[in-house]
Design a protein around this motif. Structure first.
Motif, PDB file in Angstrom:
ATOM      1  N   LYS A  32       0.792  -1.231   0.000  1.00  0.00           N
ATOM      2  CA  LYS A  32       0.000   0.000   0.000  1.00  0.00           C
ATOM      3  C   LYS A  32       0.829   1.288   0.000  1.00  0.00           C
ATOM      4  CE  LYS A  32      -3.878   2.387   1.751  1.00  0.00           C
ATOM      5  NZ  LYS A  32      -5.267   2.203   1.631  1.00  0.00           N
TER       6      LYS A  32
ATOM      7  N   LEU B  82       1.775   2.205  -3.482  1.00  0.00           N
ATOM      8  CA  LEU B  82       0.643   2.663  -4.285  1.00  0.00           C
ATOM      9  C   LEU B  82       0.238   4.078  -3.911  1.00  0.00           C
ATOM     10  CD1 LEU B  82      -1.487  -0.618  -4.214  1.00  0.00           C
ATOM     11  CD2 LEU B  82      -0.068   0.247  -6.089  1.00  0.00           C
TER      12      LEU B  82
ATOM     13  N   GLU C 128       0.349   7.417  -6.430  1.00  0.00           N
ATOM     14  CA  GLU C 128      -0.812   8.282  -6.613  1.00  0.00           C
ATOM     15  C   GLU C 128      -0.498   9.716  -6.197  1.00  0.00           C
ATOM     16  OE1 GLU C 128      -5.344   7.431  -5.947  1.00  0.00           O
ATOM     17  OE2 GLU C 128      -4.408   7.972  -4.032  1.00  0.00           O
TER      18      GLU C 128
END
Length: 67
Positions: free
Chosen positions: A47, A50, A54
């Motif tokens: 996570k 990611l 982003e």
């Protein structure tokens, strides 16, 4: 779906409780979110990468928004 929250532990394995490695409910500071299973741990470990991707993609929007 289940009568109470504890029933989810038994759904995949019938009426046999999952093996316990220490009782989380008896610890002084239990984890806010306890990850159970290798797939869950892998998803949590991935996570931050990611989120960073982003953030990098939308950084210009985030920094141009005054709050």
């Amino acid at each position: 779906m289940f009568a109470n929250r504890s029933h989810w532990m038994f759904a995949a394995i019938g009426d046999t409780p999952a093996p316990r490695h220490g009782d989380v409910t008896e610890t002084a500071e239990p984890p806010l979110r306890l990850q159970l299973g290798a797939d869950s741990v892998e998803r949590i470990e991935a996570k931050p990468d990611l989120v960073r991707l982003e953030l990098d993609q939308w950084r210009h929007v985030a920094l141009s928004t005054p709050l």
